[in-house]
Design an enzyme around this catalytic site. Structure first.
Site, PDB file in Angstrom:
ATOM      1  CD  GLU A 163      21.183  48.665-128.838  1.00 21.68           C
ATOM      2  OE1 GLU A 163      19.565  48.293-128.726  1.00 21.68           O
ATOM      3  OE2 GLU A 163      22.512  48.791-128.354  1.00 21.68           O
TER       4      GLU A 163
ATOM      5  CD  GLU B  62      24.162  51.994-128.464  1.00 20.48           C
ATOM      6  OE1 GLU B  62      23.723  52.199-129.572  1.00 20.48           O
ATOM      7  OE2 GLU B  62      23.491  51.435-127.563  1.00 20.48           O
TER       8      GLU B  62
END
Ligand code: IDC
Length: 356
Positions: free
Chosen positions: A179, A273
Site C-alpha cells: 500500500e 487485501e
C-alpha cells in the site's frame, strides 16, 4: 438349489464389502477436495487478458484467498503451516494464500528483521501452498514506509532472489508494494519499472500485482483514476491492487466506481487485501457492505484476499482471540469475520462447481 442361491448372495455381499473397503483405503482423506484435483492442477498457470485473470485454458478465473497477518509478527507466523493452508483450501474453499511480509513495522524486512529467517518463512509458506496445489502471493508489505522508493534497493534484491527460485513454478504471484501512500503514481511507476524488470529477468510470465496510490485505491482520494488512465506499458501479466475495508465509509462511497472505471478501460484489478472492519483493522465489522462487495467482485470475476489469518484481538482477524489452534478450526475458533468469510467462500466454491 436354495443353498446355492444363498451362497451366491453371500459371495456378492462379500465382494461389495471388499470394494467399499478398497475405495475407503485409497481415499486419502474424508474431505471434499481429496477426491478432486487441486486448484493449480485444474487451472494451471494464470495470465492476464484485458481486464481479466484467466487460467491456462483461457477461462476467466477468480482467486479466493486468505492473507496472513505479518509473517514477522507473533500473531502471524504460527499460521504459516501446511495444516492451516489445507484447512483454508478444503474447509473454507480458498484456492490461494497471501504471505504478507512487512518491510517496516515490527522488525520488518528492512527495519531490523532477520532477513534470512523471513525469506525462509516465505520459502516454507510457498512450499506448503505448492504442495497443496494453491496459488500464493509473495507480498512486499510496505505500509508506514509509504513511498516504495525508500526500499527499492532491498526490493530489487529480494524479488531477484524470489524470481530466480520460483521461475519455473506456475502458482506464484509477486506483489511488489502492498500500500503505497504519501507518494504519487508517477513515483510508484518508477519503482514498479525497476522491480518488474528484475523479476522479468528471471520469471518471464508470473502475475505481478502493483500497489496503487493512497493505500491501493487505484488513485489518489475520491474520484481520481490516474492508474487506469496511465497504466504500466511494455509488460504482460501486470495487475493493479485495489484494497477496501467494508466498514470504511469512503471506500464504499468511492471505490466501486473506480473499480468499474478501471475494468472498462481494460485494466486488470486484483483485490490483494480486504477486510470486514474499518481501515484501522478494528471497530465493528460490516456484513452488509462485505456481502455487496463480494457480489460485485464475483460478478466481475475479480480476485480477492481477506485480511487476516490471525487471532489478534481486532475485528478484522479471522480467528477468535480465544483460540490457540493453528489449523483445523471449528466454528467456535473463528471470529465473527472468520465465520462470515468461511461461509461466503464455501458458497462461492459451491456455486462455481468444477470451475472453482
Ligand atoms: C494492520 C494489522 C494490525 C497491525 C497494523 C500495523 O491488522 O494488527 O498493528 O497493520 O500497522 C491495511 C494494511 C495492513 C493493516 C490493515 C488493518 O495493509 O497491514 O494491518 N490494513 O489496519 N490497509 C488497510 C487496512
Amino acid at each position: 438349489m436354495r443353498s446355492r442361491r444363498v451362497w451366491q448372495r453371500i459371495v456378492v455381499m462379500l465382494m461389495v464389502f471388499a470394494m467399499v473397503f478398497a475405495v475407503a483405503a485409497v481415499r486419502p482423506e474424508c474431505d471434499a477436495l481429496a477426491a478432486t484435483k487441486t486448484p493449480v492442477a485444474t487451472h494451471g498457470r494464470l495470465s492476464v487478458k484485458g481486464a481479466n485473470l484467466v487460467d491456462a485454458k483461457g477461462r476467466k478465473f477468480q482467486l479466493r484467498g486468505v492473507s496472513t497477518h505479518g509473517i514477522n509478527w507473533d500473531v502471524g507466523h504460527p499460521y504459516v503451516n501446511k495444516a492451516a493452508f489445507k484447512t483454508l483450501r478444503d474447509d473454507w474453499g480458498a484456492n490461494a494464500v497471501r504471505l504478507a511480509m512487512y518491510t517496516s513495522e515490527y522488525n520488518g524486512y528492512c527495519s531490523g528483521g532477520n532477513k534470512a529467517a523471513l525469506r525462509n518463512q516465505i520459502y516454507k509458506g510457498v512450499k506448503y501452498a505448492t504442495d497443496l496445489g494453491m496459488y500464493v502471493i509473495i507480498d512486499w508489505h510496505i505500509l508506514n514506509d509509504g513511498n516504495p522508493m525508500t526500499q527499492v534497493a532491498e526490493a530489487r534484491k529480494f524479488f531477484a532472489t524470489m524470481a530466480k527460485k520460483y521461475k519455473n513454478q506456475k502458482n506464484i504471484i509477486y506483489e511488489i508494494c502492498n500500500e503505497p501512500n504519501g507518494c504519487n503514481w508517477t513515483t510508484i511507476k518508477k519503482y514498479a519499472a525497476q522491480v518488474i524488470k528484475v523479476i522479468r529477468k528471471y520469471d518471464k510470465k508470473a502475475i505481478i500485482a502493483v500497489g496503487t496510490p493512497t493505500w491501493s485505491q487505484l488513485g489518489s482520494d475520491g474520484t481520481h483514476n490516474e492508474v487506469a488512465d496511465n497504466p504500466i506499458k511494455g509488460y504482460k501479466n501486470i495487475m493493479y491492487s485495489l484494497h477496501f475495508y467494508a466498514n470504511e465509509w469512503s471506500h464504499n462511497q468511492y471505490l466501486p466506481a473506480k473499480l468499474a472505471y478501471a475494468r472498462k478501460k481494460g485494466i486488470a484489478v486484483i483485490v490483494t487485501e480486504f477486510g470486514m472492519s474499518a481501515a484501522s483493522g478494528g471497530g465493528g465489522i460490516n456484513g452488509k457492505s462485505t456481502g455487496a462487495w463480494l457480489i460485485r467482485l464475483n460478478k466481475a470475476n475479480v480476485s480477492y484476499f481477506c485480511w487476516s489469518l490471525s487471532n489478534k484481538n481486532e475485528s478484522c482477524s479471522l480467528l477468535s482471540s480465544g483460540t490457540t489452534k493453528t489449523s483445523k478450526w471449528k466454528s467456535s475458533d473463528l471470529s465473527r469475520a472468520g465465520r462470515y468469510i468461511r461461509a461466503k467462500y464455501r458458497e462461492r466454491r459451491k456455486a462455481l462447481g468444477s470451475k472453482a
